[in-house]
Scaffold this motif. Structure first.
Motif, PDB file in Angstrom:
ATOM      1  N   GLU A 183       0.516  -1.235  -0.057  1.00 34.03           N
ATOM      2  CA  GLU A 183      -0.253   0.074   0.376  1.00 34.03           C
ATOM      3  C   GLU A 183       1.131   1.310   0.102  1.00 34.03           C
ATOM      4  O   GLU A 183       2.076   1.181   0.403  1.00 34.03           O
ATOM      5  CB  GLU A 183      -1.065   0.207   1.236  1.00 34.03           C
ATOM      6  N   LEU A 184       0.797   1.593  -0.935  1.00 32.99           N
ATOM      7  CA  LEU A 184       0.872   3.729  -0.569  1.00 32.99           C
ATOM      8  C   LEU A 184       0.175   4.209   0.668  1.00 32.99           C
ATOM      9  O   LEU A 184      -0.898   4.660   0.519  1.00 32.99           O
ATOM     10  CB  LEU A 184       0.987   4.277  -2.030  1.00 32.99           C
ATOM     11  N   HIS A 207      -7.902  -1.267 -10.452  1.00 36.09           N
ATOM     12  CA  HIS A 207      -8.166  -2.268  -9.504  1.00 36.09           C
ATOM     13  C   HIS A 207      -8.718  -3.137  -8.503  1.00 36.09           C
ATOM     14  O   HIS A 207      -8.686  -2.909  -7.086  1.00 36.09           O
ATOM     15  CB  HIS A 207      -6.737  -4.242 -10.140  1.00 36.09           C
ATOM     16  N   ALA A 208      -9.914  -3.624  -8.569  1.00 37.51           N
ATOM     17  CA  ALA A 208     -10.855  -3.492  -7.599  1.00 37.51           C
ATOM     18  C   ALA A 208     -11.223  -2.450  -6.851  1.00 37.51           C
ATOM     19  O   ALA A 208     -10.851  -2.880  -5.100  1.00 37.51           O
ATOM     20  CB  ALA A 208     -10.272  -5.078  -6.579  1.00 37.51           C
ATOM     21  N   PRO A 223      -6.667   3.117  -1.940  1.00 36.34           N
ATOM     22  CA  PRO A 223      -7.785   3.194  -2.173  1.00 36.34           C
ATOM     23  C   PRO A 223      -8.814   4.286  -3.187  1.00 36.34           C
ATOM     24  O   PRO A 223      -8.305   5.562  -3.015  1.00 36.34           O
ATOM     25  CB  PRO A 223      -8.068   3.120  -0.830  1.00 36.34           C
ATOM     26  N   ALA A 224      -9.364   3.878  -4.525  1.00 38.31           N
ATOM     27  CA  ALA A 224      -9.729   4.954  -4.722  1.00 38.31           C
ATOM     28  C   ALA A 224     -10.600   5.724  -3.829  1.00 38.31           C
ATOM     29  O   ALA A 224     -11.007   6.905  -4.053  1.00 38.31           O
ATOM     30  CB  ALA A 224     -10.461   4.226  -6.084  1.00 38.31           C
ATOM     31  N   GLU A 238      -8.509  11.893  -5.543  1.00 38.36           N
ATOM     32  CA  GLU A 238      -9.250  12.335  -7.100  1.00 38.36           C
ATOM     33  C   GLU A 238      -8.781  12.240  -7.976  1.00 38.36           C
ATOM     34  O   GLU A 238      -7.696  12.939  -7.786  1.00 38.36           O
ATOM     35  CB  GLU A 238     -10.130  14.163  -5.954  1.00 38.36           C
ATOM     36  N   LEU A 239      -9.925  12.678  -8.754  1.00 37.82           N
ATOM     37  CA  LEU A 239      -8.590  11.986  -9.450  1.00 37.82           C
ATOM     38  C   LEU A 239      -9.004  13.559 -10.379  1.00 37.82           C
ATOM     39  O   LEU A 239     -10.033  14.178 -10.335  1.00 37.82           O
ATOM     40  CB  LEU A 239      -9.194  10.872 -10.942  1.00 37.82           C
TER      41      LEU A 239
END
Length: 59
Positions: free
Chosen positions: A17-18, A32-33, A49-50, A54-55
């Motif tokens: 994890e980052l 992914h997932a 985690p998405a 925020e993209l």
């Protein structure tokens, strides 16, 4: 549905994890997932985690 048996990996997967702080700029590669593989400004990489990012829409 508890299936037990043999499986074949379909893609590379690393459980790292980052860690990130609010405001960190990340470069994301793939999702992914519900997790993104990302790189930070210090050259570290890992999954984040998405829901934690925020993209940014590039123009």
């Amino acid at each position: 549905m508890d299936e037990v048996g043999t499986a074949i990996a379909q893609q590379d997967y690393d459980t790292r994890e980052l860690d990130a702080e609010p405001g960190d700029l990340l470069t994301v590669e793939r999702e992914h997932a519900g997790w993104w593989w990302a790189h930070d400004a210090h050259g570290r990489s890992g999954w984040i985690p998405a829901r934690s990012i925020e993209l940014i829409q590039e123009t």
